[in-house]
Design a protein around this motif. Structure first.
Motif, PDB file in Angstrom:
ATOM      1  N   SER A   5       4.445  -2.243 -15.071  1.00 13.52           N
ATOM      2  CA  SER A   5       5.036  -2.785 -13.848  1.00 13.52           C
ATOM      3  C   SER A   5       5.017  -4.307 -13.819  1.00 13.52           C
ATOM      4  O   SER A   5       5.759  -4.931 -13.054  1.00 13.52           O
ATOM      5  CB  SER A   5       4.305  -2.249 -12.616  1.00 13.52           C
ATOM      6  N   THR A   6       4.172  -4.929 -14.641  1.00  9.91           N
ATOM      7  CA  THR A   6       4.129  -6.390 -14.676  1.00  9.91           C
ATOM      8  C   THR A   6       5.172  -6.960 -15.638  1.00  9.91           C
ATOM      9  O   THR A   6       5.249  -8.166 -15.815  1.00  9.91           O
ATOM     10  CB  THR A   6       2.734  -6.879 -15.108  1.00  9.91           C
ATOM     11  N   ASN A   7       5.943  -6.079 -16.241  1.00 14.16           N
ATOM     12  CA  ASN A   7       6.957  -6.523 -17.209  1.00 14.16           C
ATOM     13  C   ASN A   7       8.326  -5.969 -16.840  1.00 14.16           C
ATOM     14  O   ASN A   7       9.048  -5.428 -17.673  1.00 14.16           O
ATOM     15  CB  ASN A   7       6.556  -6.079 -18.627  1.00 14.16           C
ATOM     16  N   GLY A   8       8.661  -6.066 -15.562  1.00 15.91           N
ATOM     17  CA  GLY A   8       9.996  -5.679 -15.119  1.00 15.91           C
ATOM     18  C   GLY A   8      10.296  -4.204 -15.241  1.00 15.91           C
ATOM     19  O   GLY A   8      11.317  -3.815 -15.794  1.00 15.91           O
ATOM     20  N   ARG A   9       9.406  -3.351 -14.736  1.00 22.17           N
ATOM     21  CA  ARG A   9       9.620  -1.902 -14.785  1.00 22.17           C
ATOM     22  C   ARG A   9       9.881  -1.433 -16.216  1.00 22.17           C
ATOM     23  O   ARG A   9      10.855  -0.741 -16.509  1.00 22.17           O
ATOM     24  CB  ARG A   9      10.782  -1.499 -13.898  1.00 22.17           C
ATOM     25  N   ALA A  10       8.974  -1.798 -17.116  1.00 27.40           N
ATOM     26  CA  ALA A  10       9.185  -1.522 -18.530  1.00 27.40           C
ATOM     27  C   ALA A  10       9.029  -0.059 -18.892  1.00 27.40           C
ATOM     28  O   ALA A  10       9.392   0.332 -19.998  1.00 27.40           O
ATOM     29  CB  ALA A  10       8.221  -2.368 -19.364  1.00 27.40           C
ATOM     30  N   SER A  11       8.463   0.755 -17.973  1.00 22.67           N
ATOM     31  CA  SER A  11       8.243   2.147 -18.340  1.00 22.67           C
ATOM     32  C   SER A  11       8.298   3.060 -17.124  1.00 22.67           C
ATOM     33  O   SER A  11       7.718   2.758 -16.071  1.00 22.67           O
ATOM     34  CB  SER A  11       6.873   2.308 -19.016  1.00 22.67           C
ATOM     35  N   PRO A  62       5.160   3.996  -9.896  1.00 26.74           N
ATOM     36  CA  PRO A  62       5.853   2.920  -9.178  1.00 26.74           C
ATOM     37  C   PRO A  62       5.678   2.992  -7.665  1.00 26.74           C
ATOM     38  O   PRO A  62       5.805   4.043  -7.048  1.00 26.74           O
ATOM     39  CB  PRO A  62       7.319   3.175  -9.551  1.00 26.74           C
ATOM     40  N   HIS A  63       5.374   1.870  -7.071  1.00 31.14           N
ATOM     41  CA  HIS A  63       5.460   1.718  -5.625  1.00 31.14           C
ATOM     42  C   HIS A  63       6.916   1.393  -5.304  1.00 31.14           C
ATOM     43  O   HIS A  63       7.587   0.702  -6.068  1.00 31.14           O
ATOM     44  CB  HIS A  63       4.555   0.572  -5.160  1.00 31.14           C
ATOM     45  N   PRO A  64       7.473   1.887  -4.184  1.00 30.44           N
ATOM     46  CA  PRO A  64       8.861   1.547  -3.885  1.00 30.44           C
ATOM     47  C   PRO A  64       9.035   0.048  -3.676  1.00 30.44           C
ATOM     48  O   PRO A  64       8.249  -0.592  -2.970  1.00 30.44           O
ATOM     49  CB  PRO A  64       9.141   2.333  -2.592  1.00 30.44           C
ATOM     50  N   GLN A  65      10.031  -0.504  -4.322  1.00 28.73           N
ATOM     51  CA  GLN A  65      10.350  -1.915  -4.160  1.00 28.73           C
ATOM     52  C   GLN A  65      11.137  -2.090  -2.865  1.00 28.73           C
ATOM     53  O   GLN A  65      12.237  -1.567  -2.719  1.00 28.73           O
ATOM     54  CB  GLN A  65      11.185  -2.416  -5.346  1.00 28.73           C
ATOM     55  N   VAL A  66      10.564  -2.808  -1.931  1.00 27.48           N
ATOM     56  CA  VAL A  66      11.220  -3.067  -0.649  1.00 27.48           C
ATOM     57  C   VAL A  66      11.431  -4.567  -0.543  1.00 27.48           C
ATOM     58  O   VAL A  66      10.469  -5.346  -0.546  1.00 27.48           O
ATOM     59  CB  VAL A  66      10.365  -2.557   0.531  1.00 27.48           C
ATOM     60  N   ASP A  67      12.677  -4.985  -0.476  1.00 28.84           N
ATOM     61  CA  ASP A  67      13.014  -6.400  -0.407  1.00 28.84           C
ATOM     62  C   ASP A  67      13.308  -6.817   1.028  1.00 28.84           C
ATOM     63  O   ASP A  67      13.622  -5.990   1.889  1.00 28.84           O
ATOM     64  CB  ASP A  67      14.227  -6.695  -1.295  1.00 28.84           C
ATOM     65  N   ILE A  68      13.180  -8.108   1.269  1.00 29.65           N
ATOM     66  CA  ILE A  68      13.448  -8.668   2.594  1.00 29.65           C
ATOM     67  C   ILE A  68      14.770  -9.423   2.533  1.00 29.65           C
ATOM     68  O   ILE A  68      14.932 -10.358   1.741  1.00 29.65           O
ATOM     69  CB  ILE A  68      12.309  -9.606   3.027  1.00 29.65           C
ATOM     70  N   GLY A  73       3.161  -3.258  -7.881  1.00 27.44           N
ATOM     71  CA  GLY A  73       4.441  -3.809  -8.311  1.00 27.44           C
ATOM     72  C   GLY A  73       4.298  -5.296  -8.587  1.00 27.44           C
ATOM     73  O   GLY A  73       3.255  -5.903  -8.325  1.00 27.44           O
ATOM     74  N   GLY A  74       5.355  -5.884  -9.126  1.00 26.80           N
ATOM     75  CA  GLY A  74       5.372  -7.325  -9.352  1.00 26.80           C
ATOM     76  C   GLY A  74       4.645  -7.750 -10.605  1.00 26.80           C
ATOM     77  O   GLY A  74       3.798  -7.040 -11.141  1.00 26.80           O
ATOM     78  N   ARG A  75       4.976  -8.961 -11.063  1.00 28.49           N
ATOM     79  CA  ARG A  75       4.344  -9.486 -12.270  1.00 28.49           C
ATOM     80  C   ARG A  75       2.929  -9.975 -12.008  1.00 28.49           C
ATOM     81  O   ARG A  75       2.093  -9.995 -12.899  1.00 28.49           O
ATOM     82  CB  ARG A  75       5.195 -10.635 -12.834  1.00 28.49           C
ATOM     83  N   ASN A  76       2.664 -10.407 -10.779  1.00 25.79           N
ATOM     84  CA  ASN A  76       1.366 -10.961 -10.436  1.00 25.79           C
ATOM     85  C   ASN A  76       0.825 -10.228  -9.219  1.00 25.79           C
ATOM     86  O   ASN A  76       1.477 -10.162  -8.172  1.00 25.79           O
ATOM     87  CB  ASN A  76       1.497 -12.455 -10.147  1.00 25.79           C
ATOM     88  N   ALA A  77      -0.362  -9.649  -9.339  1.00 24.80           N
ATOM     89  CA  ALA A  77      -0.914  -8.809  -8.273  1.00 24.80           C
ATOM     90  C   ALA A  77      -1.137  -9.583  -6.984  1.00 24.80           C
ATOM     91  O   ALA A  77      -0.929  -9.054  -5.884  1.00 24.80           O
ATOM     92  CB  ALA A  77      -2.232  -8.188  -8.743  1.00 24.80           C
ATOM     93  N   GLN A 110      -1.587  -2.389  -3.316  1.00 23.68           N
ATOM     94  CA  GLN A 110      -1.517  -3.763  -3.779  1.00 23.68           C
ATOM     95  C   GLN A 110      -2.817  -4.504  -3.492  1.00 23.68           C
ATOM     96  O   GLN A 110      -3.211  -5.401  -4.248  1.00 23.68           O
ATOM     97  CB  GLN A 110      -0.334  -4.493  -3.134  1.00 23.68           C
ATOM     98  N   VAL A 111      -3.523  -4.109  -2.426  1.00 23.14           N
ATOM     99  CA  VAL A 111      -4.864  -4.649  -2.183  1.00 23.14           C
ATOM    100  C   VAL A 111      -5.784  -4.257  -3.330  1.00 23.14           C
ATOM    101  O   VAL A 111      -6.559  -5.076  -3.842  1.00 23.14           O
ATOM    102  CB  VAL A 111      -5.421  -4.147  -0.834  1.00 23.14           C
ATOM    103  N   GLU A 112      -5.704  -3.013  -3.739  1.00 26.25           N
ATOM    104  CA  GLU A 112      -6.533  -2.563  -4.865  1.00 26.25           C
ATOM    105  C   GLU A 112      -6.205  -3.352  -6.123  1.00 26.25           C
ATOM    106  O   GLU A 112      -7.103  -3.756  -6.875  1.00 26.25           O
ATOM    107  CB  GLU A 112      -6.319  -1.076  -5.108  1.00 26.25           C
ATOM    108  N   ALA A 113      -4.918  -3.593  -6.367  1.00 24.81           N
ATOM    109  CA  ALA A 113      -4.514  -4.339  -7.554  1.00 24.81           C
ATOM    110  C   ALA A 113      -5.065  -5.761  -7.509  1.00 24.81           C
ATOM    111  O   ALA A 113      -5.601  -6.268  -8.504  1.00 24.81           O
ATOM    112  CB  ALA A 113      -2.992  -4.353  -7.660  1.00 24.81           C
ATOM    113  N   ALA A 114      -4.944  -6.416  -6.365  1.00 28.29           N
ATOM    114  CA  ALA A 114      -5.441  -7.785  -6.248  1.00 28.29           C
ATOM    115  C   ALA A 114      -6.963  -7.828  -6.336  1.00 28.29           C
ATOM    116  O   ALA A 114      -7.537  -8.771  -6.900  1.00 28.29           O
ATOM    117  CB  ALA A 114      -4.962  -8.394  -4.930  1.00 28.29           C
TER     118      ALA A 114
END
Length: 828
Positions: free
Chosen positions: A431-437, A442-448, A524-528, A574-578
Motif C-alpha cells: 500500500s505504500t507503493n501505489g496499490r502495488a498488490s 486495502p482501506h477504502p480511499q476516500v478523497d476530499i 493507505g498512503g505512502r506515509n503512515a 491508520q492510527v495503528e499504522a502511525a
C-alpha cells in the motif's frame, strides 16, 4: 511338546485356509448392490445403508482429504460451507485379513536413489494408521472393504471447533447420521463420498443458538475425497523468502552435511507453455476458476471480473489466456478435484473470506484452489459508503456511489482470495507503493473534493498490481530450455529490488507490537503519519455531515448507530499504522549479497512526528461526538438487538452512552502506543542511539496531553465544554491504567516496566502538588487516581480493581472479524 507344536501349527493353517475359502468373491458379495465405476469403484447397499470400497492397487499412494459440504453458518465457530480439511497422502496396505489405511511421514525424507538411505529415515519417524478395514471379499488382486464406518465420523473435527469456541460439548450421534448419496459420486481421477453428520450436546452457546433450529442437534454435511496423485511431470521450484510465494518445507536427511537440512519448495499450480521457447505462448492446460452460480447479480459479475484480473499477471509472465474464469456448469460438483472453485457462503454474522487449496504435500503442487467469499462483506462495505455519502430522502433515488464502492471492493476481494489459491501470501507493504498488490488489505480511499465533500470514485484498485505480476512471474514463468533457472529467478528478484518494490507479510504486520513503519493492515498512503492526518480530515467531514438522512425513511432512528460506528472509528487502522512508526524498526528479508539493508530504526524526527499525530487523534475535541448526533440516538427499540458487537458498548443502560465511543477509540490507541513490545523496543533503541525517543519521552508526551494539559478545569478540554472535559477525564484514567498494565506486564522488558513504574510515581508526585481543582468532577478524579496508584504500588490489586475498557465494535476485516483466524493458502 514338539508333537503338540506341530499340531497347533497345522490347526492354525487349516483354519486360515478355511477362512480364506469362505471369503466370497467381490462379484458374489456385491450382488444386488449399485456399482459406481471410477477412480476407486464402490458399491452401495441401499437396504443396509452401507458402502463397500473396491481397492485394486495396494501400496499405491493417493490423496485423501475431508471437507465441509454444508456448514453451520457462524463465522465465529468457523464451520463454513466449503471449508477444506487437511490433505493426507495415504496408501492401503494388507496385513492378513486386514487392510490398513497408512499415512507415510513426508515431513522427514531422504531425497536419494539409495533405498536403504530412504528406509533409514522412514524407520526413524512414526507413520499414522488412519483406519483399519476387514477384507469382506476379494477377486484376484482386488479386495473389498466396508467404508461406511470410516465415512461416518466427524472428519472435519466439528465437535472440537464447537468446544474450542465455547459453544458446548458435542459428540456425534450415529442414530441421526447417514450417508448422503446425492453427492456421493465417482470420477476418473477422484472418488467422492458425502455424509450427513449430526452432533448432539448440552448447553449450546449463543453462536450456535443463533444459527441452528434446535441448538442441541447440529447437522451438517461432511465430504470425503480420494484423489489420484499427479504424475511426476511437475517441476518443483526453490522457495525464496523475498519472492512473495507460499511454500512447503521438509527435512531431507540425504542433504550433504554442509547444506541446509530443510528443503523448501514454493506452492503453485502446474502450468506449462505449449511452446516453451516462445516469449508468449498458450498453456498446455490453462488454470480455470469456476464461479458459484449461487452468487446473485451484479455481485457475480463483479467477482468474476476481479478474478479475471489475474490473467494480466500471467500475460506478464509470458502466457496467453492461461488464466480463465467461468461459471460453474450445472452438472459439475463443487467438490470435484477438477474444479477450482469460488464459493459464495452465507453466515449469520460478517466474517473473513479466505482462499485455500488442496496441494500435493510431496511437491507443493496445487491441485485445487478453493475460495470462500462471505456474503455479508458487501453489506459492510455498503454501510461504510452509506455513512460517507448517503442522503436518504423520501421519493428520491439514493446515490449510486454506495453500490459502486461495494462492487469495487468485491472485485478486489475476489482477486485477493484467488491470489492465495495461486500460491501468494499477503503483501502488507504494497500500500505504500501505489496499490502495488491486491494481496494487501486495502482501506477504502476516500478523497476530499474542492467543495469539501467526499469522493468515493477511487475507493479501490481497478486491476492487478505491479507486485502481483512479480510474484506470479517468479512462481509460474517457464524459462527456455538451456536456461539456468536459479540465475533467472534471482534476476526477477534483483530487478524488483532496483525499482523499489518490496514484500513483507503477516508476521510483520499483524502483531499490535510489530515495528515496521510501512507494513500494516487496512492502511493507505505512502506515509503512515501523513495519511493519518488526511484520514482524520475525512472522518471530521463524515461526522459533521452525519444526520438522520444516513438511514432510509421508516428505519428506527436507533439504527443510526450501525452507520455511526465505522464513521467514528474511520481512523482506527491508520492510527495503528502511525503508532507502529513509534519505536519503529524497518527491515527486509535480506539475503547475504543481495545489497538490501537488513534493518535500521526509523528516524527520530519521524517517530516524534508520528507520536504527535497519534496523540492529536485522541484529544477530547476530536473524540467528543457532535451534539446533534447525540440527540439522534435513542435506546434500541423493541425487536432490535442492543447488545450487538457491531455497536458501542456503554455503561448507561438502555440509553446511548456519550462517553463509550471515546472510550473505545482511546483504548485502541493506548494499546498500540504502550504495547509491551513497543515500550521494550523504545527503551532498547534509546540505549543504542540516545538521539531516538525512549519510553520516557513517549509517556511524558501522553501525560502532557492529558493530565498536564491544564490545571484549570474550565479550560482542561480546550474550550470549557463540560462534555469534552468528561472525555478528557476518561482518557486520563485510561492512561494511568495502561501504565499500570505495562509496569506489571511479563511481556515487557525490565527496563520498560521500570520506566512505566517510575512515570506512575512521577505522576503521583505531580498530583500531590496540585491545588484542589475547582470542579468537583476533576477533584474526584484526582483523589481516586492517587488512591489507585498508591494501592498499585503496595501491590493491592483487590483494593481498586482494574476497570477494563469496553471492547471496540468489530472492525477487522474492515469489510469484515476475528484474528489471526483468516485461513489462507499459507505455509505447509
Amino acid at each position: 511338546m514338539q508333537i503338540r507344536y506341530y499340531y497347533l501349527l497345522l490347526a492354525a493353517l487349516l483354519t486360515s485356509l478355511g477362512v480364506r475359502a469362505q471369503t466370497p468373491t467381490i462379484e458374489k458379495h456385491t450382488e444386488g448392490m449399485t456399482k459406481q465405476d471410477g477412480y476407486m469403484p464402490f458399491y452401495y447397499d441401499a437396504k443396509k445403508g452401507k458402502i463397500w470400497l473396491e481397492i485394486s492397487k495396494l501400496d499405491t499412494e493417493l490423496l485423501y482429504y475431508p471437507t465441509l459440504a454444508q456448514g453451520v453458518g457462524s463465522n465465529d465457530i468457523g464451520l463454513d460451507r466449503g471449508r477444506l480439511g487437511n490433505e493426507h497422502i495415504v496408501k492401503f496396505q494388507r496385513s492378513g485379513p486386514k487392510i490398513l489405511m497408512v499415512e507415510p511421514n513426508y515431513a522427514y525424507r531422504a531425497l536419494s536413489d539409495d533405498p536403504l538411505e530412504r528406509q533409514a529415515v522412514a524407520e526413524s519417524f512414526a507413520q499414522s494408521v488412519l483406519w483399519g478395514f476387514e477384507v469382506a471379499a476379494e477377486s484376484g488382486n482386488r479386495v473389498l472393504v466396508e467404508l461406511t464406518p470410516f465415512l461416518m465420523q466427524d472428519a472435519v473435527n466439528a465437535a472440537q471447533a464447537i468446544s474450542r469456541t465455547k459453544q458446548g460439548t458435542f459428540k456425534m450421534d450415529a442414530s441421526r447420521s447417514a450417508l448422503f448419496m446425492d453427492r456421493t459420486k465417482n470420477f476418473p481421477k477422484n472418488t467422492e463420498f458425502e455424509t450427513l453428520i449430526t452432533l448432539t450436546g448440552d448447553n449450546p452457546g449463543g453462536y450456535l443458538r443463533s444459527v441452528v433450529p434446535s441448538a442441541n442437534a447440529v447437522t451438517m454435511h461432511q465430504h470425503h475425497s480420494f484423489v489420484e496423485l499427479p504424475d511426476d511431470g511437475y517441476q518443483t521450484r526453490a522457495f525464496d523468502p523475498r519472492s512473495g510465494v507460499n511454500g512447503i518445507e521438509f527435512f531431507d536427511y540425504a542433504s550433504p552435511v554442509g547444506d541446509p537440512l530443510i528443503k523448501r519448495y514454493i506452492s503453485r499450480h502446474r502450468l506449462q507453455k505449449k511452446n516453451p521457447n516462445a516469449a508468449v505462448s498458450e498453456a498446455v492446460k490453462p488454470i480455470i476458476y469456476y464461479m458459484d452460480p449461487g452468487a446473485p447479480e451484479p455481485i457475480r459479475s463483479a467477482l468474476m471480473e476481479g478474478t479475471a484480473w489475474w490473467n494480466q499477471a500471467f500475460e506478464a509472465a509470458g502466457y496467453k489466456n492461461a488464466f480463465q474464469v467461468k461459471l460453474l456448469p450445472p452438472d459439475a460438483d463443487p467438490m470435484d478435484i477438477r474444479y477450482n472453485l469460488i464459493q459464495w457462503v452465507h453466515r449469520s454474522t460478517r466474517g473473513w473470506s479466505y482462499g485455500g487449496s488442496i496441494s500435493d504435500p510431496r511437491t507443493g503442487e496445487i491441485l485445487k484452489g478453493k475460495v470462500t467469499l462471505g456474503s455479508l462483506r458487501v453489506r459492510q462495505d455498503f454501510l461504510i459508503a452509506q455513512g460517507l455519502v448517503a442522503k436518504y430522502e423520501e421519493g428520491k433515488k439514493v446515490s449510486d456511489e454506495m453500490m459502486a464502492l461495494s462492487l469495487a471492493r468485491l472485485r478486489q476481494l475476489a482477486a485477493h482470495e484467488v491470489g492465495h489459491t495461486l500460491g501468494l501470501p499477503h503483501n502488507y507493504i504494497a500500500s505504500t507503493n501505489g496499490r502495488a498488490s491486491v494481496m494487501d488489505y486495502p482501506h477504502p480511499q476516500v478523497d476530499i473534493k474542492s467543495d469539501g465533500t467526499l469522493d468515493l470514485s477511487d475507493s479501490y484498485a481497478k486491476g492487478i498490481g505491479s507486485w502481483d505480476k512479480i510474484a506470479i512471474n517468479y512462481a509460474y514463468r517457464e524459462f527456455p530450455k538451456g536456461s539456468n533457472e536459479k540465475d533467472s529467478l534471482s534476476k526477477i528478484i534483483t530487478d524488483y529490488l532496483k525499482i523499489g518494490e518490496g514484500f513483507l507479510t503477516d508476521q510483520d504486520a499483524r502483531p499490535a507490537g510489530s515495528s515496521h513503519s510501512k507494513t500494516h493492515l487496512w492502511d493507505g498512503g505512502r506515509n503512515a503519519v501523513d495519511e493519518l492526518d488526511r484520514v482524520m480530515k475525512v472522518r471530521q467531514i463524515a461526522l459533521d455531515n452525519f444526520s438522520e438522512k444516513k438511514i432510509p425513511v421508516g428505519m428506527p432512528l436507533a439504527t443510526l448507530q450501525e452507520v455511526l460506528v465505522p464513521m467514528y472509528l474511520f481512523h482506527r487502522y491508520q492510527v495503528e499504522a502511525a503508532a507502529k512508526v513509534i519505536g519503529g524498526v524497518d527491515y527486509t528479508y535480506a539475503l547475504r549479497g543481495d545489497g538490501q539493508v537488513a534493518q535500521k530504526p526509523v528516524d527520530g524526527r519521524e517517530q516524534r512526528r508520528a507520536l504527535q499525530a497519534v496523540l492529536a487523534s485522541m484529544q477530547p475535541e476530536v473524540l467528543a461526538l457532535p451534539r446533534p448526533i447525540l440527540a439522534l440516538l435513542p435506546p434500541r427499540p423493541f425487536g432490535f438487538d442492543g447488545n450487538s458487537r457491531e455497536l458501542f458498548s456503554g455503561r448507561t443502560g438502555l440509553t446511548f452512552d456519550p462517553l463509550a465511543p471515546a472510550e473505545a477509540a482511546t483504548a485502541l490507541t493506548l494499546s498500540f502506543v504502550l504495547h509491551p513490545q513497543r515500550a521494550s523496543r523504545l527503551e532498547a533503541q534509546k540505549a543504542v542511539d540516545p538521539s531516538l525517543p525512549g519510553l520516557s519521552e513517549v509517556v511524558d508526551a501522553l501525560v502532557n496531553q492529558t493530565w498536564k494539559r491544564s490545571s484549570n478545569s474550565r479550560s482542561r478540554s480546550g474550550s470549557g465544554d463540560a462534555y469534552e472535559a468528561a472525555v478528557l477525564r476518561q482518557t486520563e484514567s485510561m492512561v494511568v491504567q495502561e501504565l499500570m498494565n505495562l509496569a506489571s506486564s511479563e511481556a515487557a522488558s525490565s527496563a520498560a516496566r521500570s520506566m512505566a513504574y517510575f512515570k506512575l510515581n512521577q505522576l503521583k508526585e505531580w498530583m500531590q502538588e496540585q491545588q484542589v481543582f475547582p470542579a468537583e468532577q476533576d477533584h474526584a478524579q484526582l483523589v481516586y487516581t492517587l488512591q489507585k496508584i498508591d494501592l498499585f504500588e503496595k501491590g493491592d490489586k483487590e483494593g481498586m480493581p482494574n476497570l477494563k475498557p469496553n471492547d471496540a465494535p468489530d472492525g477487522s476485516p474492515i469489510d469484515p472479524g476475528q484474528e489471526w483466524l483468516e485461513p489462507f493458502c499459507g505455509w505447509k
